[in-house]
Motif scaffolding. Structure first.
Motif, short mmCIF file in Angstrom:
data_model
loop_
_atom_site.label_atom_id
_atom_site.label_comp_id
_atom_site.label_asym_id
_atom_site.label_seq_id
_atom_site.Cartn_x
_atom_site.Cartn_y
_atom_site.Cartn_z
N ALA A 376 0.81 -1.22 0.00
CA ALA A 376 0.00 0.00 0.00
C ALA A 376 0.84 1.26 0.00
N LEU A 377 2.00 1.21 0.66
CA LEU A 377 2.78 2.43 0.88
C LEU A 377 4.10 2.44 0.13
N GLY A 378 4.31 1.43 -0.70
CA GLY A 378 5.54 1.37 -1.47
C GLY A 378 5.56 2.42 -2.57
N PRO A 379 6.53 2.31 -3.49
CA PRO A 379 6.64 3.30 -4.58
C PRO A 379 5.34 3.47 -5.33
N VAL A 380 4.97 4.71 -5.56
CA VAL A 380 3.73 5.03 -6.27
C VAL A 380 3.99 4.95 -7.77
N PRO A 381 3.16 4.18 -8.53
CA PRO A 381 3.32 4.15 -9.99
C PRO A 381 3.27 5.55 -10.57
N GLU A 382 3.91 5.74 -11.72
CA GLU A 382 4.03 7.08 -12.30
C GLU A 382 2.67 7.72 -12.55
N ALA A 383 1.70 6.94 -13.01
CA ALA A 383 0.37 7.50 -13.28
C ALA A 383 -0.27 8.00 -11.99
N ASP A 384 -0.09 7.21 -10.91
CA ASP A 384 -0.65 7.63 -9.63
C ASP A 384 0.05 8.85 -9.08
N THR A 385 1.36 8.95 -9.37
CA THR A 385 2.11 10.11 -8.92
C THR A 385 1.57 11.38 -9.57
N ARG A 386 1.26 11.29 -10.87
CA ARG A 386 0.70 12.46 -11.57
C ARG A 386 -0.64 12.84 -10.97
N GLN A 387 -1.45 11.83 -10.62
CA GLN A 387 -2.75 12.13 -10.02
C GLN A 387 -2.59 12.82 -8.66
N LEU A 388 -1.60 12.36 -7.88
CA LEU A 388 -1.35 13.00 -6.59
C LEU A 388 -0.95 14.45 -6.76
#
Length: 392
Positions: A376-388
């Protein structure tokens, strides 16, 4: 007074579990293990004994009080007898009885922070005012911090070592300083020793072992809940000067009459069982290392290795900043709903930016929980990073 926020987390976890979710609870302040068979058999025998079906002494079973007194004497140094002990409905009730005897309306009691919210709650229940004392970066109370919070209304200090949620153990030199300060200012010291069996550094000392001169102004609180996995049995005690015990006995007599005799017989068997706490301490020490190492592998989490107790207390402020959560309460809610892992947010302990994670569970459950947290808390995928980034 407000409800203990830890119970709110547990209630939410139970709600999800009732809906079919496979929730792992790392939020509870109790061992996952069942009470040992020897204790259960003692309770069964007590149920079959007609003597246990009737009223008993308000102060508690004499045999149990004698054994508690012997244990407290062994731990603290100064001599205690059965007359110095009151049996209570768990350590929380014991704390309340002590404060009821010591505190009047508006009297202040110093309580370490971050700390278990129950300490402040029992002070309020007794009519007093809990004054938080900010601990140092190692979660230990200093004399300077105590003195900054002391006023003419300050009556007592509640000291817990190992602490909850921090696991901090106060070293001998710090305890001596605190004892000198308490004696200088005529302060009572209430020593909450409920986690005393779980010291992983070999540095635990009772404040009375260091400063036996405090014997006449000290209350020692303990119980079987944590070290014997008996939270539901509700048996604790306080050892104190006779005037405190007299007040506690009267309060028990006027309210609950006495702690159920069957439960006291179970506690008597527990105190004769030294293997269970020792085995639990060995297991918890190993699981503590496992959990702390895993948490420190997650970017944004900084988790110190606790000296004792049953909890890790990591700083998750870096994670909050990176992922866009506004508080550790938000993170804890998200972990429960998304990863189905229950932890307690630091706000419950006046420590925003942290979470409390219990490691008093079996290996398999802990490993599964760690895997879920890492996923749950590991590296965020690039697409999710953009959403954040867009959400900020």
């Amino acid at each position: 007074m407000t409800d203990n926020p830890i119970f709110a987390v547990a209630a939410r976890a139970e709600t999800l579990r009732a809906r079919g979710a496979d929730v792992i609870t790392l939020a509870a302040g109790e061992p996952q293990a069942a009470t040992s068979a020897v204790v259960v058999e003692a309770a069964v025998a007590a149920v079959r004994d007609p003597v246990a079906h009737h009223y008993g002494p308000a102060q508690g079973d004499p045999d149990l009080r004698e054994l508690v007194a012997a244990n407290v004497t062994r731990d603290t140094g100064p001599a205690w007898t059965a007359d110095d002990v009151q049996i209570a409905l768990g350590a929380k009730h014991a704390l309340f009885l002590a404060l009821q005897a010591l505190v009047g309306a508006g009297d202040e009691v110093l309580v370490a922070g971050p700390g278990w919210p129950g300490h402040a709650e029992v002070v309020a229940a007794a009519g007093g005012v809990a004054v938080p004392v900010t601990a140092d970066k190692e979660f230990r109370v200093s004399v300077d911090a105590l003195d900054r919070c002391r006023t003419s209304r300050t009556r007592a200090l509640i000291l817990s070592s190992p602490g909850n949620p921090t696991g901090a153990v106060h070293p001998e030199s710090r305890l001596r300083d605190i004892a000198d300060w308490a004696q200088r200012h005529g302060m009572w010291v209430i020593s909450d020793d409920i986690y005393r069996a779980f010291d992983y550094t070999g540095t635990y000392q009772s404040i009375l072992r260091v400063a036996p001169q405090l014997r006449c102004r000290s209350v020692v609180v303990g119980g079987v809940s944590k070290e014997h996995a008996m939270t539901g049995w509700r048996v604790g005690w306080l050892a104190a000067p006779r005037e405190i015990i007299a007040s506690a006995r009267l309060h028990v007599s006027r309210t609950i009459t006495h702690v159920p005799t069957v439960n006291q017989r179970a506690a008597l068997a527990a105190l004769d069982d030294h293997d269970t706490p020792a085995r639990a301490a060995r297991d918890y020490a190993r699981r503590r290392t496992m959990l702390v190492e895993a948490l420190n592998q997650i970017d944004g989490i900084d988790c110190p290795l606790p000296d004792g107790g049953m909890f890790a207390f990591p700083d998750v402020s870096g994670l909050l900043h990176d992922r866009g959560w506004s508080s550790s309460a938000d993170l804890a809610a998200w972990l429960l709903d998304t990863a189905h892992v229950a932890v307690v947010p630091g706000e419950a302990f006046n420590a925003p930016g942290r979470i409390r994670v219990c490691f008093a569970i079996d290996d398999e459950t802990l490993i599964t929980a760690i895997d879920r947290l890492k996923a749950a808390l590991g590296p965020v995928p690039e697409a999710d990073t953009r959403q954040l980034e867009e959400a900020r």
